[in-house]
Design a protein around this motif. Structure first.
Motif, short mmCIF file in Angstrom:
data_model
loop_
_atom_site.label_atom_id
_atom_site.label_comp_id
_atom_site.label_asym_id
_atom_site.label_seq_id
_atom_site.Cartn_x
_atom_site.Cartn_y
_atom_site.Cartn_z
N LEU A 10 -7.59 10.53 1.41
CA LEU A 10 -6.68 10.25 2.52
C LEU A 10 -6.56 8.74 2.75
O LEU A 10 -5.71 8.28 3.49
N LYS B 92 -0.59 18.12 1.78
CA LYS B 92 -0.20 16.71 1.92
C LYS B 92 0.40 16.19 0.61
O LYS B 92 -0.12 16.49 -0.47
N ILE B 93 1.42 15.39 0.72
CA ILE B 93 1.97 14.74 -0.47
C ILE B 93 1.36 13.35 -0.52
O ILE B 93 1.53 12.54 0.39
N GLY C 81 0.39 9.60 -1.03
CA GLY C 81 1.20 8.38 -1.05
C GLY C 81 2.26 8.36 0.03
O GLY C 81 3.08 7.44 0.08
N PHE C 82 2.24 9.38 0.90
CA PHE C 82 3.21 9.41 2.01
C PHE C 82 2.47 9.53 3.34
O PHE C 82 1.39 10.10 3.41
N ARG D 58 -0.97 6.42 9.61
CA ARG D 58 -1.29 6.52 11.03
C ARG D 58 -0.49 5.50 11.85
O ARG D 58 -0.06 5.77 12.96
C1 COA Z 1 -2.31 8.69 5.85
C2 COA Z 1 -2.64 9.93 6.65
C3 COA Z 1 -4.12 10.32 6.39
C4 COA Z 1 -2.44 9.66 8.14
O1 COA Z 1 -2.94 10.72 8.84
P1 COA Z 1 -2.70 11.00 10.39
O2 COA Z 1 -2.24 9.79 11.08
O3 COA Z 1 -3.92 11.67 10.89
O4 COA Z 1 -1.49 12.00 10.39
P2 COA Z 1 -1.60 13.56 10.26
O5 COA Z 1 -2.34 13.95 9.03
O6 COA Z 1 -2.11 14.12 11.56
O7 COA Z 1 -0.07 13.91 10.08
C5 COA Z 1 0.84 14.09 11.15
C6 COA Z 1 1.87 15.13 10.72
O8 COA Z 1 2.56 14.66 9.55
C7 COA Z 1 2.29 15.47 8.43
N1 COA Z 1 2.00 14.60 7.30
C8 COA Z 1 1.46 13.37 7.34
N2 COA Z 1 1.34 12.87 6.10
C9 COA Z 1 1.83 13.82 5.27
C10 COA Z 1 1.96 13.89 3.88
N3 COA Z 1 1.56 12.89 3.09
N4 COA Z 1 2.49 14.98 3.34
C11 COA Z 1 2.89 16.00 4.12
N5 COA Z 1 2.78 16.00 5.47
C12 COA Z 1 2.26 14.91 6.02
C13 COA Z 1 1.06 16.28 8.80
O9 COA Z 1 0.98 17.48 8.09
C14 COA Z 1 1.25 16.45 10.28
O10 COA Z 1 2.20 17.45 10.48
P3 COA Z 1 2.10 18.47 11.72
O11 COA Z 1 2.22 17.58 12.95
O12 COA Z 1 3.23 19.39 11.51
O13 COA Z 1 0.75 19.11 11.62
C15 COA Z 1 -1.72 11.10 6.24
O14 COA Z 1 -0.37 10.71 6.37
C16 COA Z 1 -2.00 11.57 4.83
O15 COA Z 1 -2.90 12.40 4.62
N6 COA Z 1 -1.26 11.04 3.79
C17 COA Z 1 -1.52 11.38 2.42
C18 COA Z 1 -2.66 10.57 1.87
C19 COA Z 1 -2.28 9.13 1.67
O16 COA Z 1 -1.26 8.80 1.10
N7 COA Z 1 -3.18 8.23 2.10
C20 COA Z 1 -3.01 6.81 1.96
C21 COA Z 1 -2.75 6.15 3.28
S1 COA Z 1 -2.36 4.44 3.07
#
Ligand code: COA
Length: 373
Positions: free
Chosen positions: A215, A249-250, A252-253, A256
């Motif tokens: 993540l 989760k996809i 790279g998308f 926070r």
């Molecule tokens: C980066 C990340 C961890 C941020 O997490 P966060 O702020 O806690 O946000 P959440 O995981 O609570 O996501 C909020 C909503 O968006 C959705 N969402 C966020 N990122 C998503 C993704 N990459 N793919 C699909 N859905 C996503 C969540 O499912 C959630 O939906 P819901 O409200 O219907 O349940 C999260 O976007 C993620 O897991 N991304 C993929 C991993 C990634 O690319 N990490 C690198 C970050 S630089």
């Protein structure tokens, strides 16, 4: 009686420090280090100058730059015993596991002068060597030792591959993009370790363990795995839709803080566009972006830095399991800057959890507990 406190899941919206290191405007998609936009820094600066800026708060003059260059150059080599140790590691160990372990062992070799900055420089200089040596050990290649005539990032590419690619500056600039990003998960974790007045090797071991997760920094490797799995543009739509249907989760998308295009992803995409030759996986990635944006319209889920960085590192022939180590090679600057800044006005981190388990249970000695059946 317990003091009343509220749980902020994932610490969303909670500030844990006051910092002058970087500023992120998640709505506008802006990132600045010490007042300078990352767009300007990648245009005009380089690894050493930006590292100096992040550590000291101002751009270096020539003497200051010479000082930082000299420090970084002379500390690159690893102790012989550590190199011997690395040959004993299982060849299938993940590069982030190796990096985390070697950084921890290096703590045993540090001097006792307790200078956080010297240790920060020592690790910043040595991390590229650890990564490159592991790449060569893993592949049964002979080691290429550091070359003092080369700058930080070109020396890394030289130690990895024995030659330096034409686009070495692009690689250097990509490190600037990864250097700092406010109180992200690994910076927070390492600041917690710093707040206990632990040493820099422990601080960075903590940070590396946190960055490794998918993540966080580990996402860049997962993105390339996804693009490899997709293989053709025609398959993108079905692949992405299946992930969304399964509520997966996809990689790279999303972010926070960024609720628009991550400015680092924007810059990386621009660079990839400018490279004349065809870049592997780039067209598939563009299609993935299109399908994801279409599906998540209104949800503010955009590509983050990890979506495009892997494609660039793949172009530099860096294997995907090494991507997160490249991120770490840059982010060490931010981690150590935050640790030093926080400790100037230190208070140990000690949040709470709210207990929701049972109370007043009667303790039964093991012999008194009847076994069912
Ligand atoms: C980066 C990340 C961890 C941020 O997490 P966060 O702020 O806690 O946000 P959440 O995981 O609570 O996501 C909020 C909503 O968006 C959705 N969402 C966020 N990122 C998503 C993704 N990459 N793919 C699909 N859905 C996503 C969540 O499912 C959630 O939906 P819901 O409200 O219907 O349940 C999260 O976007 C993620 O897991 N991304 C993929 C991993 C990634 O690319 N990490 C690198 C970050 S630089």
């Amino acid at each position: 009686m317990e003091t009343k406190c509220e749980v902020k899941h994932g610490l969303e919206g909670v500030a844990v420090a006051i910092s002058s290191i970087s500023y992120v405007d998640g709505e506008k998609g802006e990132l600045i280090y010490r007042g300078f936009s990352i767009e300007d820094l990648v245009e005009y600066s380089n690894f050493e100058e930006t590292a100096y800026l992040i550590w000291f708060g101002n751009l270096p003059n020539e003497n200051e730059l010479d000082f930082i260059n000299a420090m970084l150059t002379k500390k690159r080599e690893l102790p012989k015993n550590i190199i011997r140790l690395m040959y004993l590691f299982p060849k299938n160990a993940h590069p982030m596991e190796v990096l985390r372990s070697v950084v921890s062992v290096l703590g045993m070799y540090s001097s006792d002068n307790n200078s956080t900055f010297e240790d920060a420089i020592n690790l910043t200089a040595k991390i590229p060597t650890i990564i490159a040596y592991w790449y060569r050990i893993k592949n049964n290649f002979s080691l290429i030792h550091p070359n003092e005539d080369l700058k930080h990032s070109e020396n890394f590419l030289y130690m990895m591959f024995g030659d330096i690619p034409q686009e070495k500056e692009l690689f250097d600039k990509s490190l600037i993009l990864h250097m700092e990003q406010g109180m992200n998960a690994s910076t927070f974790a390492s600041t917690v370790t710093a707040s206990t007045l632990s040493d820099v090797y422990s601080i960075i071991t903590t940070a590396l363990g946190t960055l490794k997760g998918q993540l966080h920094g580990g996402a860049n490797e997962k993105v390339l795995m996804m693009l490899e799995e997709i293989r053709t543009i025609d398959y993108v739509e079905k692949y992405v839709n299946d992930l969304i249907l399964k509520r997966k989760k996809i990689m790279g998308f999303g972010h926070r803080i960024y609720k628009t295009f991550d400015p680092r992803a924007k810059i990386l995409k621009k660079w990839l566009n400018e490279i004349k030759e065809e870049i592997r996986y780039y067209k598939i990635a563009l299609k993935v972006e299109e399908v994801v944006l279409k599906n998540f319209k209104g949800k503010k889920i955009y590509p983050n830095v990890d979506f495009y960085s892997g494609i660039l590192y793949n172009y530099f022939n860096i294997p995907k399991d090494f991507f997160t180590t490249i991120f770490a090679m840059a982010r060490i600057v931010g981690w150590t800057a935050h640790a030093m800044e926080y400790c100037k006005n230190n208070r140990i981190f000690r949040p709470r959890s709210i207990y929701n388990g049972p109370k007043n249970l009667d303790y039964k000695k093991i012999k008194e507990v009847k076994i069912n059946g």
